[in-house]
Scaffold this active site. Sequence first.
Site, PDB file in Angstrom:
ATOM      1  N   ASP A 308       0.827  -1.212   0.000  1.00 46.39           N
ATOM      2  CA  ASP A 308       0.000   0.000   0.000  1.00 46.39           C
ATOM      3  C   ASP A 308       0.861   1.261   0.000  1.00 46.39           C
ATOM      4  O   ASP A 308       1.926   1.310   0.619  1.00 46.39           O
ATOM      5  CB  ASP A 308      -0.896  -0.016   1.248  1.00 46.39           C
ATOM      6  CG  ASP A 308      -1.822   1.178   1.316  1.00 46.39           C
ATOM      7  OD1 ASP A 308      -2.680   1.310   0.428  1.00 46.39           O
ATOM      8  OD2 ASP A 308      -1.673   1.989   2.250  1.00 46.39           O
ATOM      9  N   GLU A 351       1.371  -0.602  -5.112  1.00 45.46           N
ATOM     10  CA  GLU A 351       0.306   0.377  -5.381  1.00 45.46           C
ATOM     11  C   GLU A 351       0.997   1.741  -5.451  1.00 45.46           C
ATOM     12  O   GLU A 351       1.180   2.413  -4.452  1.00 45.46           O
ATOM     13  CB  GLU A 351      -0.754   0.345  -4.281  1.00 45.46           C
ATOM     14  CG  GLU A 351      -1.974   1.199  -4.589  1.00 45.46           C
ATOM     15  CD  GLU A 351      -2.101   2.429  -3.698  1.00 45.46           C
ATOM     16  OE1 GLU A 351      -2.823   3.363  -4.091  1.00 45.46           O
ATOM     17  OE2 GLU A 351      -1.481   2.455  -2.613  1.00 45.46           O
TER      18      GLU A 351
END
Length: 623
Positions: A308, A351
């Site tokens: 993330d 990401e």
Amino acid sequence: MNAMMLSDYDVFLFHEGSLQQAYQFMGSHVRNDSRGTYTEFCVWAPNARSVSLAGSFNDWNSAGYELQKWNREGLWAVRVDGDLTGETYKYEITTLSGERKLKADPYGFASEKRPQTASIVYDLEGFKWSDEEWLEKRSGSSIYDKPMFIYEVHAGTWKKKDGKFLSYTELARELIPHVKEHGFTHVELLPVTEHPFDRSWGYQSTGYYAPTSRYGEPHDLMNFINECHRNDIGVILDWVPGHFCKDAHGLYQFDGSFAYEYEEERDRENYTWGTANFDLGKGEVRSFLISNARYWMEVYHIDGFRIDAVANIIYWANQGEQSPNEGAIGFLKKLNQAVFDYDSSILMIAEDSTDWPQVTSPVHYGGLGFNYKWNMGWMNDVLDYMETPPAKRRDVHSLMTFSLLYAFSENYVLPLSHDEVVHGKKSLLDKMPGDYWQKFAQYRLLLGFMCAHPGKKLLFMGSELAPFSEWKDLEEIDWHLMNYDFHLKFNSYFKELVHLYKGAEALYELDHQSRGFEWIDVNNSDQQIFSFIRRGKKENDHLVVICNFSPIVYHGYKVGVPHADFYREILNSDAGKYGGSDQVNPAPLPVCHETYHGKAGSVVMTIPPYGTVYLKPEYGRGE
């Protein structure tokens, strides 16, 4: 997991930032040796004045349970007689200023169920894995030339039972058949590390080594992963090594100092999310996180991580200028090297919304070392195009073509994730302009285009039902929609599309090579029609794809195609059975062997409104 006694070399590696199995001595462990059975506790608190152990086994009175400081770098440990499995505990830390803190174990394997916050002594041994066939198959093949369609899941709201969360066991029983029926190859779980606040969706963690107790015990999660593997489904964990939440029992100011986070406020405070940024240049933090990745691979058999907020890691947070954070970049490289040294078949998916180069290149070639990256540019451009009124799409034609200028510069996943269907952004279906019928038609078109575009795929849960409502993060997805005809027909289309994708090598074998894609007509902005070829590895293995982003039906439309005798329509998103207007091409399309669109031949066909058509070549007599 075998117990590993602490050595001087382990201590050196831990502080240096290279220890990959710190969980084998940090935290709590029940040991058996010549001295009998005892439970050992070890914690890193570099600036604590003292550390004691408080728990259910001593009525939360830490007197007599003081940890001994092993070294000046701040490792503390204590042995308690007996097997304390199942007991709850915290570390009682006295800071240099004399303040007393009760902290959960950073390496705790299990936690109490919220709102309680203590760690639990847990024995990870004892679960009987039966996924050897899956692990052997995974290690013996490369994902790059295989189909990958990821189902992104928030475990707490996929489905509920009497308004309550499903357990890991119930998810195994109900989620896995749904995933298989729809053809997904992987499940990606939004973070399941322990976290205090439901609506953080797991992205603000306090227990990196503890699966959240909302859904059950660690062995229950092992069972879920094991059953996924037995059903040929990979499991990816959403993982947050960039920042952590600031709840009092967690990592924040763990020993009164900024042990896990940066000391400087401008580097430490992540004002966007209200969290603290890990100091990723610090050795003990690197060992904590790299060991955590190894832990999930070794102990839980997970198949990959979606990392993330990589942009927040690469660049210093909360600064006006985007300057690279060299310590954090070094951490990412070291993390990826450690993961692939352990198992080269693991998925490491970034990401990343930046234009940082070589994100998916190996470290020894100068890259960050991931093997996949979310294509955020593709997602933003395509959704912007789809939300543009059809009459104006000719003016933004390049939004749909720009991604092919860089599609092979990295190994990409095309994400239509939870971030795009929450916080007022509307559902994917409701983003589509027009009336009820037009919304469904364009949504089918969008997913047909996505499956034909180079790159692996990801879709957020519920999107396979075509909901009008965006994700409601306190409620289950809209299962009732399967009682409505258009939603049921869309769901049938989606399942057939995914199964076709998985069975057509041309749609995935050369995802990351430019020879796997070729435009037929890239410039037809007036009619808003895009046509292209996807190729597989075998000679003549290809599909022709035509996407019409206008509401107009075109009869007798001529399309240039590679050499073949006929082309057969194998998918038409406008078919009546899917809820379309049934502008299909039921008979084989003969090839006229005259050059057109720069190709060896052409076919004349019907182009459906808001439709995706896949054509497969045939050789010999058509029927």
